[in-house]
Design a protein around this motif. Structure first.
Motif, PDB file in Angstrom:
ATOM      1  N   LEU A  25     -49.447  61.212 -43.835  1.00 19.10           N
ATOM      2  CA  LEU A  25     -50.262  62.436 -43.842  1.00 19.10           C
ATOM      3  C   LEU A  25     -51.167  62.534 -45.058  1.00 19.10           C
ATOM      4  CD1 LEU A  25     -47.517  64.993 -42.702  1.00 19.10           C
ATOM      5  CD2 LEU A  25     -49.330  63.965 -41.300  1.00 19.10           C
ATOM      6  N   ASP A  26     -50.855  61.785 -46.134  1.00 22.96           N
ATOM      7  CA  ASP A  26     -51.636  62.014 -47.360  1.00 22.96           C
ATOM      8  C   ASP A  26     -51.691  60.803 -48.294  1.00 22.96           C
ATOM      9  OD1 ASP A  26     -49.072  61.916 -48.330  1.00 22.96           O
ATOM     10  OD2 ASP A  26     -49.038  63.953 -49.124  1.00 22.96           O
ATOM     11  N   GLU A  27     -51.572  59.571 -47.782  1.00 20.50           N
ATOM     12  CA  GLU A  27     -51.559  58.432 -48.701  1.00 20.50           C
ATOM     13  C   GLU A  27     -52.469  57.309 -48.214  1.00 20.50           C
ATOM     14  OE1 GLU A  27     -48.202  55.376 -50.330  1.00 20.50           O
ATOM     15  OE2 GLU A  27     -47.759  57.528 -50.515  1.00 20.50           O
ATOM     16  N   VAL A  28     -53.226  56.745 -49.170  1.00 20.62           N
ATOM     17  CA  VAL A  28     -54.129  55.622 -48.897  1.00 20.62           C
ATOM     18  C   VAL A  28     -53.974  54.629 -50.041  1.00 20.62           C
ATOM     19  CG1 VAL A  28     -56.529  54.904 -48.551  1.00 20.62           C
ATOM     20  CG2 VAL A  28     -55.771  57.134 -47.716  1.00 20.62           C
ATOM     21  N   THR A  29     -54.114  53.315 -49.737  1.00 24.09           N
ATOM     22  CA  THR A  29     -53.999  52.280 -50.759  1.00 24.09           C
ATOM     23  C   THR A  29     -55.225  51.374 -50.722  1.00 24.09           C
ATOM     24  OG1 THR A  29     -51.601  52.269 -50.580  1.00 24.09           O
ATOM     25  CG2 THR A  29     -52.597  50.339 -51.572  1.00 24.09           C
ATOM     26  N   ILE A  30     -55.715  50.990 -51.929  1.00 20.11           N
ATOM     27  CA  ILE A  30     -56.825  50.040 -52.042  1.00 20.11           C
ATOM     28  C   ILE A  30     -56.304  48.792 -52.740  1.00 20.11           C
ATOM     29  CG2 ILE A  30     -59.124  49.611 -52.956  1.00 20.11           C
ATOM     30  CD1 ILE A  30     -59.489  52.633 -53.153  1.00 20.11           C
ATOM     31  N   LEU A  31     -56.521  47.608 -52.136  1.00 20.79           N
ATOM     32  CA  LEU A  31     -56.144  46.350 -52.773  1.00 20.79           C
ATOM     33  C   LEU A  31     -57.263  45.933 -53.716  1.00 20.79           C
ATOM     34  CD1 LEU A  31     -54.657  44.370 -49.739  1.00 20.79           C
ATOM     35  CD2 LEU A  31     -53.516  45.925 -51.324  1.00 20.79           C
ATOM     36  N   LEU A  32     -56.930  45.656 -54.983  1.00 19.41           N
ATOM     37  CA  LEU A  32     -57.927  45.332 -56.003  1.00 19.41           C
ATOM     38  C   LEU A  32     -58.141  43.830 -56.108  1.00 19.41           C
ATOM     39  CD1 LEU A  32     -56.871  47.772 -58.866  1.00 19.41           C
ATOM     40  CD2 LEU A  32     -58.792  48.024 -57.282  1.00 19.41           C
ATOM     41  N   ASN A  33     -59.420  43.411 -56.001  1.00 11.52           N
ATOM     42  CA  ASN A  33     -59.755  42.004 -56.235  1.00 11.52           C
ATOM     43  C   ASN A  33     -59.916  41.726 -57.725  1.00 11.52           C
ATOM     44  OD1 ASN A  33     -59.844  41.334 -53.481  1.00 11.52           O
ATOM     45  ND2 ASN A  33     -61.901  42.212 -53.295  1.00 11.52           N
ATOM     46  N   ASP A  34     -60.321  42.744 -58.444  1.00  4.49           N
ATOM     47  CA  ASP A  34     -60.565  42.606 -59.877  1.00  4.49           C
ATOM     48  C   ASP A  34     -59.778  43.675 -60.621  1.00  4.49           C
ATOM     49  OD1 ASP A  34     -61.462  42.107 -62.394  1.00  4.49           O
ATOM     50  OD2 ASP A  34     -63.453  43.006 -62.070  1.00  4.49           O
ATOM     51  N   PRO A  35     -58.511  43.370 -61.023  1.00  8.00           N
ATOM     52  CA  PRO A  35     -57.684  44.376 -61.686  1.00  8.00           C
ATOM     53  C   PRO A  35     -58.332  44.938 -62.956  1.00  8.00           C
ATOM     54  CG  PRO A  35     -56.382  42.457 -61.056  1.00  8.00           C
ATOM     55  CD  PRO A  35     -57.809  42.089 -60.863  1.00  8.00           C
ATOM     56  N   ASP A  36     -59.200  44.133 -63.641  1.00  2.00           N
ATOM     57  CA  ASP A  36     -59.808  44.607 -64.879  1.00  2.00           C
ATOM     58  C   ASP A  36     -60.789  45.750 -64.643  1.00  2.00           C
ATOM     59  OD1 ASP A  36     -58.350  42.748 -66.283  1.00  2.00           O
ATOM     60  OD2 ASP A  36     -59.916  41.208 -66.153  1.00  2.00           O
ATOM     61  N   GLY A  37     -61.264  45.896 -63.418  1.00  2.00           N
ATOM     62  CA  GLY A  37     -62.236  46.953 -63.136  1.00  2.00           C
ATOM     63  C   GLY A  37     -61.612  48.212 -62.591  1.00  2.00           C
ATOM     64  N   ARG A  38     -60.332  48.359 -62.769  1.00  2.00           N
ATOM     65  CA  ARG A  38     -59.650  49.478 -62.130  1.00  2.00           C
ATOM     66  C   ARG A  38     -60.054  50.832 -62.711  1.00  2.00           C
ATOM     67  NH1 ARG A  38     -55.734  46.749 -65.127  1.00  2.00           N
ATOM     68  NH2 ARG A  38     -54.932  47.901 -66.933  1.00  2.00           N
ATOM     69  N   ALA A  39     -60.438  50.857 -64.016  1.00  2.89           N
ATOM     70  CA  ALA A  39     -60.790  52.150 -64.629  1.00  2.89           C
ATOM     71  C   ALA A  39     -62.019  52.746 -63.954  1.00  2.89           C
ATOM     72  CB  ALA A  39     -61.035  51.971 -66.126  1.00  2.89           C
ATOM     73  N   GLU A  40     -63.064  51.914 -63.724  1.00  4.82           N
ATOM     74  CA  GLU A  40     -64.261  52.404 -63.070  1.00  4.82           C
ATOM     75  C   GLU A  40     -63.977  52.797 -61.617  1.00  4.82           C
ATOM     76  OE1 GLU A  40     -63.962  49.582 -64.638  1.00  4.82           O
ATOM     77  OE2 GLU A  40     -65.190  49.784 -66.447  1.00  4.82           O
ATOM     78  N   GLU A  41     -63.187  51.994 -60.953  1.00  6.54           N
ATOM     79  CA  GLU A  41     -62.883  52.291 -59.550  1.00  6.54           C
ATOM     80  C   GLU A  41     -62.067  53.571 -59.420  1.00  6.54           C
ATOM     81  OE1 GLU A  41     -61.061  48.756 -57.990  1.00  6.54           O
ATOM     82  OE2 GLU A  41     -62.998  47.851 -57.529  1.00  6.54           O
ATOM     83  N   LEU A  42     -61.140  53.779 -60.382  1.00  8.45           N
ATOM     84  CA  LEU A  42     -60.345  55.012 -60.352  1.00  8.45           C
ATOM     85  C   LEU A  42     -61.249  56.230 -60.479  1.00  8.45           C
ATOM     86  CD1 LEU A  42     -57.107  54.287 -62.425  1.00  8.45           C
ATOM     87  CD2 LEU A  42     -57.233  55.149 -60.089  1.00  8.45           C
ATOM     88  N   GLU A  43     -62.232  56.129 -61.365  1.00  6.65           N
ATOM     89  CA  GLU A  43     -63.154  57.252 -61.562  1.00  6.65           C
ATOM     90  C   GLU A  43     -63.901  57.549 -60.263  1.00  6.65           C
ATOM     91  OE1 GLU A  43     -64.374  60.372 -63.747  1.00  6.65           O
ATOM     92  OE2 GLU A  43     -62.999  58.801 -64.430  1.00  6.65           O
TER      93      GLU A  43
END
Length: 631
Positions: free
Chosen positions: A304-322
Motif C-alpha cells: 500500500l505504501d512502499e517502492v524500491t529503486i535499485l541503484l546503479n551508482d551508489p555514490d550518487g544516492r544523495a542527489e537521487e534521494l533529494e
C-alpha cells in the motif's frame, strides 16, 4: 440320511516334485455316522490322508467325492466353503489363539462362515456347555491347561455343527485321564450322529472306534470293522447343497483389531512410525501455510505504501534521494545497502578469544529508519547514523547482539565489519515493517566504506495507496533523458514472486514428506512380513475352519489400513499441536489446511494398506496342511 458320505477312489499324493509318495492309490468309503480310526506307524501317510479328507491338501490323482459332490470340479474358494460346511478339526496341538478369549476361539469357524452375532453366541454357549467349559468363556485361552485347551478345540470343532469331525492325534499330548475324557467326547459326538474320523498310532485309542483302517507306506493295508454298524440318528440336513458364497459380515474388522491389540509392542512400534511421518507432513504443510500467510500479510501491508529503486551508482544516492523526496506522494525515503560477503564474519575480540556472528550487515542512513518504522534504544542512537565524524557506528538487532555476546543495554563496544572497526551505538527496539531486522546489524553509511558488489537501493514510503503513481513518476524524475535505466520495484511485484516461492516450497515439503512416508511404508511392510512367519499356525487354523485366501489377504490389508488410519489421525493431532507450539513461539498466528489434514489421514491409511500388500499375498499363499505340520 445314511449311506456313503466320503468316497476316495485311487487317490494319490506326492511330495518333493513327485519323488516321495505319501498316498498311493487309496480307495476308501466312509458312511454317515461311522466312527473310523486310521492307524499306522509314523510316516505311513495317516496325516496326509486326513488332510486330503479335510480338503486341507489336494490329491495329485484319483477321485474324491463328498456326498455326491466331486471335489475335482470345485474351485479353491468352493472347496474352502465346502470344508467349512462339512468338517470340524481337532489337532494334536489344539491350536488355540492364546491371546483371544475362549469364546472367540470357539466362535472362529462361525466368524469365517459369516454367522450373525446371535447365532455365534448361541452356538458357542452350547458347544462350551457340552464340554463343561462354559465357565471359561471369558478367560484368555493361553492361560488354560493342556487338557482344557483340547476341550476348547473340541468345542470349536463342533460349534458349526459339522457333518464330520476329523481328529489328528487328539490324545498325543494328554495323560491317561484326559485321554479317556477325549475319547468319551468323540463317542458322544458319534452317538449324536456326527461322523468321526480319528488318526492315531495308539491301539488303545483305536479300539474306541467301530472301524479301523490301517495304512502303511501310503497304502491301505487293512480295513476292519471292530464294532457294530448302526443307523445314525436323523440329522436336520438332508444332504449337501453345492457350495455357494456365504453371507459375509464384519468379522474381519474385529479380527484385524484383535490382532493389532494382542501384539501391543509391534503395533505401537509401527504406529509410532506412521505418527512421526504424518505429524511431519502435517506440521510442514501447516507451517508452510502459516509462514506464507505471515509474508503475504506483511507484503500486503507494504504494497500500500512502499517502492524500491535499485541503484546503479551508489555514490550518487544523495542527489537521487533529494529528487525522490521532491515527488508528490513520497512521505520518506532512505538508503539501504546489503553489504556483500566480507573478508570475515562480523566479530569482536573478548580477551584472547574472538566472538563471531553470521548476522547479515546492512548499511543505512537515517531515512531508512523512518521508512521502516525502526525505533532504537537508546533513542539518540538514530541521530548518530548520519553523523560524519570518521567513526562508523552500528545499531544491533537483539539476535545479532546475543550472538556477539553484547548485552542489550550496553553501548560502546567495538565490533569489526568488513575489516572496519565499528562502534556499537545502540540496539533495535522494534521494526514493525521488517521481521528480519532484529537479527541484522545496521551500520551507518556516513563513515562506513561499502565493499564492492554490494546491493544498493533507495527505499521509499508513500502516502497510502500511492506506490503505483510514485513508481510511474520516479524514472522521469531521476533520469529524464533515459528513464528506462531506472529500475523501480513495488511490493506488488514481490507478492507475485512470493506466490511462486510458496508453491515451490509446498512442492518440496510434499516431496520430502512423501519420501518419509515411503520409508515408513517399507519399514512397516518388513515388520508385517515378519509377523506372517510368526502367525503361520493362526493363518492355517483360519484356513482349516473355512477362511479363503481372499479372506486372509483382506484381513492383513485391513490390519495395515487400520494401523495407517490410526497413525494418520494421531499424526494429524501431533502435527496440529506442533504447528500451534511453533507458531506461538515465533509470535505467528497458526494457519491450518483442512484439505491437507484430510489428505494426511488418507495418505496414512493408504500407506498402511500398501505396507500390507506383500505380507497379505505371502499369508494367503501359505498351504494350511504344511503350516499345521510346522513345515
Amino acid at each position: 440320511m445314511s449311506g456313503a458320505l466320503i468316497e476316495l477312489r485311487g487317490v494319490t499324493r506326492r511330495y518333493s516334485q513327485g519323488q516321495d509318495t505319501a498316498l498311493d492309490g487309496i480307495d476308501l468309503t466312509i458312511d454317515r455316522g461311522e466312527f473310523v480310526a486310521i492307524v499306522g506307524q509314523s510316516g505311513a501317510g495317516k496325516s496326509t490322508l486326513l488332510n486330503v479328507l479335510g480338503l486341507l491338501d489336494l490329491a495329485d490323482g484319483g477321485e474324491y467325492v463328498i456326498d455326491g459332490i466331486d471335489t475335482r470340479e470345485l474351485g479353491e474358494e468352493q472347496r474352502d466353503r465346502l470344508r467349512a460346511q462339512v468338517f470340524g478339526f481337532v489337532f494334536q496341538d489344539s491350536f488355540v489363539l492364546p491371546g483371544e478369549s475362549v469364546s472367540r476361539n470357539v466362535a472362529l469357524p462361525l466368524r469365517m462362515r459369516g454367522a450373525s452375532p446371535p447365532v455365534q453366541v448361541e452356538s458357542v454357549t452350547r458347544a462350551l456347555d457340552r464340554f463343561d467349559m462354559l465357565h471359561t468363556a471369558d478367560q484368555t485361552a493361553g492361560t488354560l491347561s493342556g487338557g482344557e485347551r483340547q476341550r476348547v478345540a473340541f468345542a470349536r470343532a463342533v460349534a458349526g455343527d459339522p457333518l464330520v469331525v476329523l481328529a489328528d492325534e487328539p490324545t498325543g499330548n494328554l495323560d491317561s485321564r484326559n485321554t479317556a475324557r477325549v475319547m468319551d467326547h468323540l463317542a458322544h459326538l458319534n452317538a449324536d450322529g456326527t461322523t468321526v474320523v480319528i488318526v492315531t498310532h495308539s491301539a488303545e485309542v483305536a479300539r474306541a472306534a467301530r472301524r479301523t483302517v490301517t495304512i502303511s507306506d501310503g497304502r491301505i493295508e487293512s480295513d476292519v470293522v471292530t464294532g457294530p454298524r448302526r443307523r445314525p440318528p436323523a440329522r436336520r440336513d438332508g444332504g449337501l447343497a453345492a457350495p455357494s458364497r456365504p453371507r459375509r459380515s464384519g468379522w474381519r474388522i474385529g479380527d484385524a483389531l484383535s490382532a493389532l491389540l494382542l501384539s501391543p509392542l509391534r503395533t505401537l512400534t509401527m504406529l509410532a512410525a506412521f505418527v512421526i511421518a504424518i505429524a511431519g507432513l502435517v506440521t510442514a504443510v501447516n507451517m508452510s501455510a502459516t509462514a506464507a500467510d505471515q509474508i503475504s500479510e506483511k507484503l500486503s501491508a507494504a504494497a500500500l505504501d512502499e517502492v524500491t529503486i535499485l541503484l546503479n551508482d551508489p555514490d550518487g544516492r544523495a542527489e537521487e534521494l533529494e529528487s525522490v523526496r521532491g515527488i508528490d506522494g513520497v512521505v520518506s525515503a532512505g538508503t539501504k545497502v546489503l553489504v556483500a560477503g566480507t573478508d570475515s564474519q562480523p566479530h569482536r575480540t573478548v580477551g584472547t578469544r574472538t566472538v563471531s556472528a553470521d548476522s547479515p550487515v546492512v548499511a543505512i542512513d537515517r531515512g531508512f529508519l523512518a521508512v521502516g518504522g525502526v525505533t532504537t534504544s537508546p533513542t539518540h542512537a538514530a541521530e548518530l547514523i548520519d553523523a560524519e565524524d570518521g567513526t562508523p557506528v552500528a545499531i544491533l538487532g537483539h539476535g545479532a547482539a546475543e550472538k556477539l555476546g553484547i548485552a542489550n543495554d550496553r553501548v560502546g563496544d567495538t565490533i569489526v565489519l568488513a575489516g572496519q572497526e565499528v562502534l556499537v551505538a545502540g540496539f533495535i527496539r522494534s521494526a514493525e515493517r521488517d521481521a528480519a531486522l532484529p537479527h541484522t546489524i545496521l551500520v551507518s553509511l556516513a563513515d562506513f566504506t561499502v565493499p564492492r558488489g554490494s546491493d544498493s537501493r533507495i527505499v521509499i514510503r508513500t502516502a497510502p495507496g500511492l506506490p503505483a503513481k510514485v513508481a510511474e513518476a520516479l524514472p522521469l524524475a531521476l533520469d529524464p533523458v533515459q528513464p528506462g535505466n531506472v529500475i523501480v520495484q513495488t511490493v506488488a511485484d514481490l507478492r507475485r514472486l512470493t506466490t511462486g516461492v510458496n508453491a515451490d516450497l509446498a512442492v518440496n515439503v510434499l516431496v520430502i514428506s512423501s519420501v518419509l512416508l515411503v520409508l515408513v511404508c517399507l519399514t512397516s511392510s518388513v515388520s508385517m512380513f515378519l509377523t506372517v512367519l510368526s502367525r503361520t499356525r493362526e493363518i492355517a487354523l483360519r484356513r482349516a475352519v473355512g477362511a479363503t485366501r481372499s479372506d486372509i489377504r483382506f484381513l492383513f490389508l485391513l490390519e495395515g489400513s487400520l494401523l495407517g488410519l490410526a497413525g494418520g489421525i494421531a499424526g494429524l493431532a501431533v502435527g496440529i499441536a506442533a504447528t500451534t507450539t511453533l507458531s506461538m513461539t515465533l509470535g505467528w498466528v497458526p494457519t491450518f489446511d483442512l484439505g491437507g489434514a484430510l489428505v494426511a489421514v488418507a495418505a496414512g491409511t493408504l500407506a498402511g494398506a500398501l505396507s500390507a500388500v506383500l505380507p497379505a499375498i505371502r499369508a494367503a499363499r501359505l498351504e494350511p496342511a504344511l503350516a499345521l505340520r510346522g513345515t
